[in-house]
Design an enzyme around this catalytic site. Structure first.
Site, PDB file in Angstrom:
ATOM      1  CG  ASP A 215      20.495  32.476  -0.007  1.00 47.14           C
ATOM      2  OD1 ASP A 215      20.270  33.057   1.160  1.00 47.14           O
ATOM      3  OD2 ASP A 215      19.942  31.571  -0.236  1.00 47.14           O
TER       4      ASP A 215
ATOM      5  CD  GLU B 161       5.752   7.284  16.210  1.00 46.40           C
ATOM      6  OE1 GLU B 161       6.775   7.573  16.910  1.00 46.40           O
ATOM      7  OE2 GLU B 161       4.631   6.809  16.710  1.00 46.40           O
TER       8      GLU B 161
ATOM      9  CD  GLU C 162      16.754  34.952   6.567  1.00 47.17           C
ATOM     10  OE1 GLU C 162      16.611  33.533   6.174  1.00 47.17           O
ATOM     11  OE2 GLU C 162      15.901  35.807   6.205  1.00 47.17           O
TER      12      GLU C 162
ATOM     13  CG  HIS D  72      19.604  24.523   7.556  1.00 49.97           C
ATOM     14  ND1 HIS D  72      18.417  24.768   6.847  1.00 49.97           N
ATOM     15  CD2 HIS D  72      19.946  23.168   7.197  1.00 49.97           C
ATOM     16  CE1 HIS D  72      18.132  23.743   6.447  1.00 49.97           C
ATOM     17  NE2 HIS D  72      18.850  22.601   6.528  1.00 49.97           N
TER      18      HIS D  72
ATOM     19  CE  LYS E  92      16.342  26.917  10.266  1.00 46.15           C
ATOM     20  NZ  LYS E  92      16.930  27.454   9.068  1.00 46.15           N
TER      21      LYS E  92
ATOM     22  CG  HIS F 166      19.215  31.167   4.919  1.00 45.83           C
ATOM     23  ND1 HIS F 166      18.286  30.499   4.246  1.00 45.83           N
ATOM     24  CD2 HIS F 166      19.859  31.753   4.141  1.00 45.83           C
ATOM     25  CE1 HIS F 166      18.091  30.794   3.021  1.00 45.83           C
ATOM     26  NE2 HIS F 166      19.280  31.801   2.914  1.00 45.83           N
TER      27      HIS F 166
ATOM     28  CG  ASP G 166       5.668  21.716  11.133  1.00 47.39           C
ATOM     29  OD1 ASP G 166       6.571  21.798  12.000  1.00 47.39           O
ATOM     30  OD2 ASP G 166       4.783  20.652  11.298  1.00 47.39           O
ATOM     31  CG  ASN G 167       8.898  27.163   8.143  1.00 44.32           C
ATOM     32  OD1 ASN G 167       7.900  27.768   8.356  1.00 44.32           O
ATOM     33  ND2 ASN G 167      10.093  27.249   8.731  1.00 44.32           N
TER      34      ASN G 167
ATOM     35  NE  ARG H 121      -1.605  -1.377   3.630  1.00 43.24           N
ATOM     36  CZ  ARG H 121      -1.602  -1.238   5.094  1.00 43.24           C
ATOM     37  NH1 ARG H 121      -2.904  -0.673   5.344  1.00 43.24           N
ATOM     38  NH2 ARG H 121      -0.733  -1.562   6.011  1.00 43.24           N
TER      39      ARG H 121
ATOM     40  NE  ARG I  98      14.890  26.827  -1.659  1.00 42.20           N
ATOM     41  CZ  ARG I  98      13.919  27.613  -2.036  1.00 42.20           C
ATOM     42  NH1 ARG I  98      13.811  28.882  -1.351  1.00 42.20           N
ATOM     43  NH2 ARG I  98      12.929  27.538  -2.786  1.00 42.20           N
TER      44      ARG I  98
ATOM     45  CE1 TYR J 254      12.577  25.895   8.019  1.00 41.22           C
ATOM     46  CE2 TYR J 254      12.342  24.857   5.817  1.00 41.22           C
ATOM     47  CZ  TYR J 254      12.613  26.135   6.683  1.00 41.22           C
ATOM     48  OH  TYR J 254      12.597  27.391   6.260  1.00 41.22           O
TER      49      TYR J 254
END
Length: 181
Positions: A169, A28, A142, A118, A71, A61, A47-48, A23, A58, A131
């Protein structure tokens, strides 16, 4: 679930137990009791999710206090190389990094504690990256570090001359000039 310490002991690689059959699969992706028993004890508040195409890079940061973030990152679909750089000035691993391939297939997660920059680079045609954060995103706090800083010597597994990046960046300073924690 298996928790593997990386070369920087505070950064953990999580290998979840995946249950699959005809299936599909189940696992988790977060369980407070199981993760906190394995030294990942955060109160996640956000949550992103992002989607990127092949060659996107990317990062790197981070956020300044009081908005530093831990994270727990993973890839839902596709493949990336995920990088965490220790930017804690008093740390014995300051300026060192951990790089881990995360994919929708291996289901690995990377726990990145507060005090790390990161970033990630997309290796597949596209990737969906998710994340959890233990602190709110605050644009005024930031900051970033140059992905190609020779002092870091990150081995990004893509052609850096062809990578797709944001203007912000591309303008990040090297670690030696960055505003740190």
């Amino acid at each position: 679930m298996q928790i593997i310490s990386s070369d920087i002991p505070d950064v953990k690689i999580v290998v979840p137990e995946v249950f699959g059959d005809n299936r599909g699969y189940f696992f988790e992706s977060w369980n407070r009791d199981r993760y906190s028993g394995n030294m990942i004890d955060c109160q996640w508040i956000q949550d992103n999710e992002s989607k990127s195409v092949k060659g996107v890079l990317r990062g790197l940061h981070y956020q300044l206090p009081p908005y530093t973030q831990a994270k727990l990152v993973r890839v839902i679909y596709g493949r990336v190389v995920d990088v965490a750089v220790d930017i804690r000035k008093d740390s014995p691993t300051f300026g060192k990094y951990v790089a881990v391939e995360l994919s929708g297939e291996n289901k690995y997660q990377l726990f990145i504690p507060r005090g790390f920059a990161h970033g990630f680079a997309v290796l597949s045609d596209e990737a969906v990256f998710a994340y959890k954060c233990d602190n709110t995103y605050m644009p005024s706090h930031e900051r970033g570090i140059a992905f190609n800083d020779p002092a870091l010597n990150i081995n990004w597994p893509l052609d850096l001359k062809k990578c797709i990046m944001s203007a912000r960046d591309l303008a990040n300073p090297p670690l030696a000039e960055a505003e740190l924690l």
